[in-house]
Design a protein around this motif. Structure first.
Motif, short mmCIF file in Angstrom:
data_model
loop_
_atom_site.label_atom_id
_atom_site.label_comp_id
_atom_site.label_asym_id
_atom_site.label_seq_id
_atom_site.Cartn_x
_atom_site.Cartn_y
_atom_site.Cartn_z
N ILE A 66 0.84 -1.21 0.00
CA ILE A 66 0.00 0.00 0.00
C ILE A 66 0.87 1.25 0.00
CG2 ILE A 66 -1.71 1.32 1.30
CD1 ILE A 66 -2.87 -1.34 2.27
N LEU A 67 1.96 1.25 0.79
CA LEU A 67 2.89 2.38 0.76
C LEU A 67 3.48 2.57 -0.63
CD1 LEU A 67 4.96 1.98 4.08
CD2 LEU A 67 3.30 3.78 3.55
N SER A 68 3.82 1.45 -1.27
CA SER A 68 4.39 1.52 -2.62
C SER A 68 3.41 2.09 -3.63
CB SER A 68 4.83 0.12 -3.07
OG SER A 68 5.87 -0.37 -2.26
N SER A 69 2.13 1.91 -3.36
CA SER A 69 1.11 2.43 -4.27
C SER A 69 0.83 3.91 -4.02
CB SER A 69 -0.19 1.64 -4.12
OG SER A 69 -0.83 1.95 -2.89
N GLY A 70 1.49 4.47 -2.98
CA GLY A 70 1.25 5.86 -2.63
C GLY A 70 0.06 6.04 -1.73
N GLY A 71 -0.47 4.93 -1.19
CA GLY A 71 -1.67 5.00 -0.37
C GLY A 71 -1.39 5.13 1.11
N LYS A 72 -2.48 5.19 1.89
CA LYS A 72 -2.40 5.27 3.34
C LYS A 72 -2.86 3.92 3.90
CE LYS A 72 -3.56 10.19 3.22
NZ LYS A 72 -4.56 11.23 3.62
N PRO A 73 -1.96 3.17 4.51
CA PRO A 73 -2.29 1.81 4.93
C PRO A 73 -3.52 1.68 5.81
CG PRO A 73 0.07 2.14 5.05
CD PRO A 73 -0.53 3.48 4.74
N LEU A 77 22.06 -13.30 -4.75
CA LEU A 77 20.79 -12.59 -4.66
C LEU A 77 21.01 -11.09 -4.67
CD1 LEU A 77 18.88 -14.58 -1.90
CD2 LEU A 77 18.47 -14.63 -4.35
N LEU A 78 20.07 -10.39 -5.21
CA LEU A 78 20.10 -8.94 -5.15
C LEU A 78 18.80 -8.46 -4.52
CD1 LEU A 78 21.75 -6.41 -5.98
CD2 LEU A 78 20.35 -6.34 -8.06
N PHE A 79 18.92 -7.60 -3.53
CA PHE A 79 17.74 -7.03 -2.87
C PHE A 79 17.39 -5.73 -3.58
CE2 PHE A 79 15.84 -4.26 0.39
CZ PHE A 79 14.77 -5.06 0.78
N VAL A 80 16.15 -5.62 -4.05
CA VAL A 80 15.75 -4.42 -4.79
C VAL A 80 14.66 -3.64 -4.07
CG1 VAL A 80 16.42 -5.38 -7.01
CG2 VAL A 80 14.09 -5.71 -6.19
N GLY A 81 14.24 -4.12 -2.91
CA GLY A 81 13.25 -3.39 -2.14
C GLY A 81 11.85 -3.53 -2.70
N SER A 82 11.03 -2.54 -2.41
CA SER A 82 9.64 -2.59 -2.85
C SER A 82 9.54 -2.25 -4.33
CB SER A 82 8.81 -1.61 -2.03
OG SER A 82 9.33 -0.30 -2.18
N ILE A 83 8.45 -2.70 -4.93
CA ILE A 83 8.16 -2.35 -6.32
C ILE A 83 7.33 -1.07 -6.30
CG2 ILE A 83 7.13 -3.12 -8.47
CD1 ILE A 83 9.49 -4.80 -7.45
N ASP A 84 7.84 -0.03 -6.92
CA ASP A 84 7.16 1.27 -6.88
C ASP A 84 5.86 1.22 -7.67
OD1 ASP A 84 9.21 2.28 -5.39
OD2 ASP A 84 10.29 3.11 -7.11
N GLY A 85 4.77 1.58 -6.98
CA GLY A 85 3.49 1.62 -7.66
C GLY A 85 3.01 3.03 -7.92
N ALA A 86 3.78 4.01 -7.46
CA ALA A 86 3.40 5.42 -7.64
C ALA A 86 4.64 6.29 -7.50
CB ALA A 86 2.34 5.82 -6.61
N ILE A 87 4.53 7.51 -8.00
CA ILE A 87 5.67 8.43 -7.94
C ILE A 87 6.03 8.75 -6.49
CG2 ILE A 87 6.42 10.79 -8.49
CD1 ILE A 87 4.71 10.63 -11.01
N ASN A 88 5.02 8.88 -5.64
CA ASN A 88 5.27 9.24 -4.24
C ASN A 88 5.26 8.02 -3.32
OD1 ASN A 88 2.55 8.77 -4.57
ND2 ASN A 88 1.89 10.34 -3.11
N SER A 89 5.69 6.89 -3.84
CA SER A 89 5.71 5.68 -3.03
C SER A 89 6.74 5.79 -1.91
CB SER A 89 6.03 4.45 -3.89
OG SER A 89 7.33 4.56 -4.44
N LYS A 90 6.50 5.06 -0.83
CA LYS A 90 7.38 5.08 0.33
C LYS A 90 7.82 3.67 0.68
CE LYS A 90 5.00 9.16 2.16
NZ LYS A 90 4.21 9.72 3.28
N THR A 91 8.81 3.57 1.55
CA THR A 91 9.37 2.27 1.92
C THR A 91 9.21 2.03 3.41
OG1 THR A 91 11.02 2.34 0.15
CG2 THR A 91 11.45 0.86 1.98
N LEU A 92 8.71 0.87 3.77
CA LEU A 92 8.57 0.50 5.18
C LEU A 92 9.93 0.11 5.75
CD1 LEU A 92 6.76 -0.11 7.62
CD2 LEU A 92 6.49 -2.43 6.72
#
Length: 412
Positions: free
Chosen positions: A211-218, A280-295
């Motif tokens: 949800i954060l990646s989508s730019g939403g409010k959890p 392995l390579l860690f790439v974090g969250s998949i961005d779903g929006a321009i203003n996405s955030k990371t937990l």
């Protein structure tokens, strides 16, 4: 008594008083001087594993004591026990612990119970030395009550060789990632994605991050971005390995040992992956929006409310963020450095460059009570949407309406 006996006795008495005078002249001043210069001390409560304790006790604390002339008494206290311990000390009007370590999710409870000192002075110290993104979300208004000791990230791992086959480019967005997975699946006849879905907490963290990646409010299941997040999750679920229902953030990296997963979603806390058969390579969250955030999950350090040693406690916190200590955390424990410039030239350090990108907009869960509420809603949505295949819009609307009714009832 004859003359010689009397003389001998007086001589012995004089020797006694002579020695007494010499002792009092030489040693007593040293004794009282030592008592008047008792070294200041602080008491610190950590929750560390054996290796972390070894580094802290053998390398970090002794050097701090030597440089600052401050004695550090470090004890092991589990994070879950700290609140009750401080309450017990508070009732006796004797705060014996100056610094303590807790999970960031506990922070709101400590603030509400007035168990923590405002350490906003640390923010001034850290301006030019520390990745400020890691500090911003820890403020309560203009007050800072803790600083991270160790951080964990959540997100996607993939194998470099598999990535080359499908030409994935990260950071990606939801749509591009699903398209890449479809191409991979078509080319290889199968896709093995392991997701952490064996327990409620892991499911909730995964959905929270999405949800954060989508730019939403959890906490808002009525938000359109939350809807977008569940559309992505439903698509992703079609390619999930059956092992996902047995995996969680504690054991998910074990699945890479036998070489089966192409992708997995796990917790990242170390810049070295250990003994794995694949790179392995860690790439974090998949961005779903321009203003996405990371937990970001973190173990954070706080100063006890009413500590008589706040100044020395702040010195210790600042020392833990010094270049030498952060470099020690990185080299000996493989922790993600929290201070700038620790790793040096990062041009050849692909993984660390990715970490810096991920940490542009970190978010902490600071209220465990709110997270438990989210956990209930997220697991309800997971079961109904992904397992029972119910309509996304209908499920989210239902969950959101129930949450509003519950909130209005509590307000009465």
């Amino acid at each position: 008594m004859n003359f010689w006996q009397n003389f001998s006795r007086k001589l012995q008495e004089k020797k006694f008083f002579l020695w007494l005078f010499l002792f009092s002249s030489i040693f007593m001043p040293l004794f009282f001087n030592g008592c008047s210069n008792v070294r200041p001390h602080i008491k610190v409560a950590f929750d560390l594993d054996d290796n972390e304790w070894s580094i802290m006790r053998d390398k970090i604390i002794p050097e701090f004591e030597k440089k600052n002339k401050i004695v550090v008494e470090a004890i092991q206290v589990e994070k879950s026990d700290v609140l009750q311990l401080l309450k017990a000390m508070g009732s006796s009007k004797d705060t014996k612990i100056d610094i303590f370590l807790i999970d960031v999710k506990q922070l709101q409870e400590f603030v509400d119970n007035k168990m923590v000192e405002d350490i906003s002075e640390f923010g001034q110290f850290s301006n030019k030395r520390i990745n400020q993104n890691l500090i911003y979300d820890l403020y309560f208004g203009d007050r800072l009550y803790c600083v991270p000791l160790k951080i964990n990230l959540f997100g996607l791992y993939f194998s470099n060789d598999k990535n080359n086959m499908i030409n994935l480019s990260f950071p990606s967005n939801f749509r591009n990632f699903i398209s890449a997975i479809k191409r991979f699946n078509k080319r290889n006849k199968s896709t093995n994605i392991v997701l952490p879905f064996s327990n409620k907490e892991s499911i909730a963290i995964f959905i929270y991050q999405t949800i954060l990646s989508s730019g939403g409010k959890p906490m808002d299941f009525g938000d359109r971005r939350t809807h977008s997040a569940f559309v992505f999750l439903k698509d992703l679920w079609n390619y999930a390995s059956p092992a996902s229902l047995k995996a969680n953030f504690s054991n998910i990296l074990d699945y890479i040992q036998n070489g089966t997963p192409n992708f997995l979603w796990g917790k990242f806390s170390s810049l070295k992956m250990g003994n794995t058969k694949k790179e392995l390579l860690f790439v974090g969250s998949i961005d779903g929006a321009i203003n996405s955030k990371t937990l970001v999950d973190a173990d954070v350090l706080c100063v006890s409310k009413g500590s008589k040693n706040k100044g020395n406690a702040l010195k210790f916190l600042q020392y833990l963020y010094s270049h030498d200590v952060q470099k020690l955390f990185y080299s000996d424990l493989n922790w993600i450095p929290l201070r700038k410039g620790v790793i040096g030239d990062i041009r050849g350090k692909k993984q660390y460059r990715i970490i810096l990108r991920i940490l542009r907009r970190p978010v902490y869960i600071k209220n465990e009570k709110d997270f438990k509420e989210f956990e209930t809603k997220a697991n309800d949505a997971f079961t109904r949407i992904l397992i029972k295949k119910e309509d996304i819009s209908k499920v989210l609307k239902d969950i959101n309406e129930k949450a509003k009714k519950k909130s209005s009832t509590q307000d009465l």
